[in-house]
Motif scaffolding. Structure first.
Motif, PDB file in Angstrom:
ATOM      1  N   UNK A   1       0.842  -1.192   0.000  1.00 10.54           N
ATOM      2  CA  UNK A   1       0.000   0.000   0.000  1.00 10.54           C
ATOM      3  C   UNK A   1       0.879   1.244   0.000  1.00 10.54           C
ATOM      4  N   UNK A   2       0.407   2.283  -0.668  1.00 10.28           N
ATOM      5  CA  UNK A   2       1.127   3.547  -0.714  1.00 10.28           C
ATOM      6  C   UNK A   2       0.347   4.594   0.080  1.00 10.28           C
ATOM      7  N   UNK A   3       1.086   5.420   0.808  1.00 11.12           N
ATOM      8  CA  UNK A   3       0.483   6.430   1.676  1.00 11.12           C
ATOM      9  C   UNK A   3       0.908   7.814   1.198  1.00 11.12           C
ATOM     10  N   UNK A   4      -0.057   8.708   1.094  1.00 12.08           N
ATOM     11  CA  UNK A   4       0.192  10.092   0.701  1.00 12.08           C
ATOM     12  C   UNK A   4       0.269  10.929   1.974  1.00 12.08           C
ATOM     13  N   UNK A   5       1.468  11.431   2.293  1.00 11.37           N
ATOM     14  CA  UNK A   5       1.666  12.302   3.450  1.00 11.37           C
ATOM     15  C   UNK A   5       1.438  13.733   2.996  1.00 11.37           C
ATOM     16  N   UNK A   6       0.678  14.503   3.783  1.00 11.68           N
ATOM     17  CA  UNK A   6       0.195  15.814   3.341  1.00 11.68           C
ATOM     18  C   UNK A   6       0.550  16.905   4.333  1.00 11.68           C
ATOM     19  N   UNK A   7       1.032  18.022   3.787  1.00 10.74           N
ATOM     20  CA  UNK A   7       1.289  19.241   4.561  1.00 10.74           C
ATOM     21  C   UNK A   7       0.369  20.323   4.015  1.00 10.74           C
ATOM     22  N   UNK A   8      -0.411  20.949   4.906  1.00 10.58           N
ATOM     23  CA  UNK A   8      -1.366  21.990   4.514  1.00 10.58           C
ATOM     24  C   UNK A   8      -0.748  23.375   4.661  1.00 10.58           C
ATOM     25  N   UNK A   9      -1.019  24.224   3.690  1.00 15.64           N
ATOM     26  CA  UNK A   9      -0.583  25.621   3.744  1.00 15.64           C
ATOM     27  C   UNK A   9      -1.774  26.496   3.380  1.00 15.64           C
ATOM     28  N   UNK A  10      -2.004  27.502   4.219  1.00 15.82           N
ATOM     29  CA  UNK A  10      -3.163  28.381   4.018  1.00 15.82           C
ATOM     30  C   UNK A  10      -2.709  29.835   3.996  1.00 15.82           C
ATOM     31  N   UNK A  11      -3.485  30.651   3.301  1.00 17.06           N
ATOM     32  CA  UNK A  11      -3.217  32.078   3.263  1.00 17.06           C
ATOM     33  C   UNK A  11      -2.836  32.543   1.877  1.00 17.06           C
ATOM     34  N   UNK A  12      -2.554  33.840   1.744  1.00 21.70           N
ATOM     35  CA  UNK A  12      -2.260  34.402   0.421  1.00 21.70           C
ATOM     36  C   UNK A  12      -0.956  33.885  -0.194  1.00 21.70           C
ATOM     37  N   UNK A  13      -0.042  33.369   0.605  1.00 25.41           N
ATOM     38  CA  UNK A  13       1.229  32.840   0.093  1.00 25.41           C
ATOM     39  C   UNK A  13       1.270  31.319   0.077  1.00 25.41           C
ATOM     40  N   UNK A  14       0.129  30.688   0.258  1.00 22.39           N
ATOM     41  CA  UNK A  14       0.082  29.232   0.398  1.00 22.39           C
ATOM     42  C   UNK A  14       0.649  28.500  -0.814  1.00 22.39           C
ATOM     43  N   UNK A  15       0.365  28.974  -2.011  1.00 22.44           N
ATOM     44  CA  UNK A  15       0.846  28.286  -3.214  1.00 22.44           C
ATOM     45  C   UNK A  15       2.369  28.272  -3.266  1.00 22.44           C
ATOM     46  N   UNK A  16       2.990  29.401  -3.062  1.00 25.78           N
ATOM     47  CA  UNK A  16       4.457  29.484  -3.110  1.00 25.78           C
ATOM     48  C   UNK A  16       5.090  28.679  -1.975  1.00 25.78           C
ATOM     49  N   UNK A  17       4.468  28.706  -0.810  1.00 32.52           N
ATOM     50  CA  UNK A  17       4.998  27.960   0.327  1.00 32.52           C
ATOM     51  C   UNK A  17       4.936  26.456   0.053  1.00 32.52           C
ATOM     52  N   UNK A  18       3.821  25.988  -0.497  1.00 35.96           N
ATOM     53  CA  UNK A  18       3.689  24.563  -0.830  1.00 35.96           C
ATOM     54  C   UNK A  18       4.707  24.154  -1.892  1.00 35.96           C
ATOM     55  N   UNK A  19       4.904  25.001  -2.900  1.00 32.42           N
ATOM     56  CA  UNK A  19       5.895  24.705  -3.935  1.00 32.42           C
ATOM     57  C   UNK A  19       7.299  24.616  -3.336  1.00 32.42           C
ATOM     58  N   UNK A  20       7.616  25.532  -2.442  1.00 29.99           N
ATOM     59  CA  UNK A  20       8.934  25.520  -1.807  1.00 29.99           C
ATOM     60  C   UNK A  20       9.104  24.278  -0.920  1.00 29.99           C
ATOM     61  N   UNK A  21       8.057  23.919  -0.208  1.00 24.71           N
ATOM     62  CA  UNK A  21       8.125  22.733   0.657  1.00 24.71           C
ATOM     63  C   UNK A  21       8.407  21.478  -0.174  1.00 24.71           C
ATOM     64  N   UNK A  22       7.855  21.420  -1.368  1.00 23.57           N
ATOM     65  CA  UNK A  22       8.065  20.271  -2.247  1.00 23.57           C
ATOM     66  C   UNK A  22       9.542  20.117  -2.611  1.00 23.57           C
ATOM     67  N   UNK A  23      10.256  21.221  -2.738  1.00 26.64           N
ATOM     68  CA  UNK A  23      11.706  21.158  -2.998  1.00 26.64           C
ATOM     69  C   UNK A  23      12.396  20.388  -1.877  1.00 26.64           C
ATOM     70  N   UNK A  24      12.029  20.690  -0.636  1.00 24.43           N
ATOM     71  CA  UNK A  24      12.625  20.004   0.514  1.00 24.43           C
ATOM     72  C   UNK A  24      12.217  18.532   0.561  1.00 24.43           C
ATOM     73  N   UNK A  25      10.985  18.227   0.182  1.00 25.16           N
ATOM     74  CA  UNK A  25      10.550  16.831   0.152  1.00 25.16           C
ATOM     75  C   UNK A  25      11.361  16.043  -0.880  1.00 25.16           C
ATOM     76  N   UNK A  26      11.608  16.624  -2.044  1.00 27.12           N
ATOM     77  CA  UNK A  26      12.420  15.958  -3.066  1.00 27.12           C
ATOM     78  C   UNK A  26      13.849  15.755  -2.582  1.00 27.12           C
ATOM     79  N   UNK A  27      14.400  16.737  -1.889  1.00 32.38           N
ATOM     80  CA  UNK A  27      15.738  16.583  -1.314  1.00 32.38           C
ATOM     81  C   UNK A  27      15.767  15.420  -0.330  1.00 32.38           C
ATOM     82  N   UNK A  28      14.747  15.332   0.515  1.00 32.58           N
ATOM     83  CA  UNK A  28      14.653  14.239   1.487  1.00 32.58           C
ATOM     84  C   UNK A  28      14.621  12.888   0.770  1.00 32.58           C
ATOM     85  N   UNK A  29      13.817  12.785  -0.287  1.00 32.19           N
ATOM     86  CA  UNK A  29      13.740  11.524  -1.038  1.00 32.19           C
ATOM     87  C   UNK A  29      15.092  11.140  -1.624  1.00 32.19           C
ATOM     88  N   UNK A  30      15.800  12.102  -2.164  1.00 31.49           N
ATOM     89  CA  UNK A  30      17.100  11.815  -2.779  1.00 31.49           C
ATOM     90  C   UNK A  30      18.137  11.405  -1.743  1.00 31.49           C
TER      91      UNK A  30
END
Length: 79
Positions: A3-32
């Motif tokens: 089974x595969x599990x989707x781990x989720x981090x929520x970001x809210x507010x006017x900067x939520x999109x940019x914050x989520x995109x930036x967080x994804x960079x760190x998630x990719x670094x962690x995977x590597x």
């Protein structure tokens, strides 16, 4: 196939999109650095002020990753 599990981090507010995109960079670094089998990350828009960043992991890796990265929530992943 395990089974595969989707781990989720929520970001809210006017900067939520940019914050989520930036967080994804760190998630990719962690995977590597940790050489996990799956390389699935991304962002999703839930509404104009709520975005998520996510990482998909195998169920066997979920507890270890969860304890290290502290996601807000998780769910079973279906491609």
């Amino acid at each position: 196939m395990s089974k595969q599990i989707k781990l989720i981090w929520d970001f809210r507010g006017p900067n939520a999109e940019k914050t989520a995109e930036h967080h994804t960079i760190h998630l990719n670094d962690f995977l590597n650095v940790n050489a996990l089998n799956l390389k699935v990350t991304g962002t999703e828009k839930l509404n104009d002020f709520h975005f998520i960043a996510f990482m998909v992991v195998e169920e066997v890796d979920m507890k270890s990753v969860r304890d290290r990265l502290k996601p807000h929530r998780g769910q079973v992943y279906k491609n």
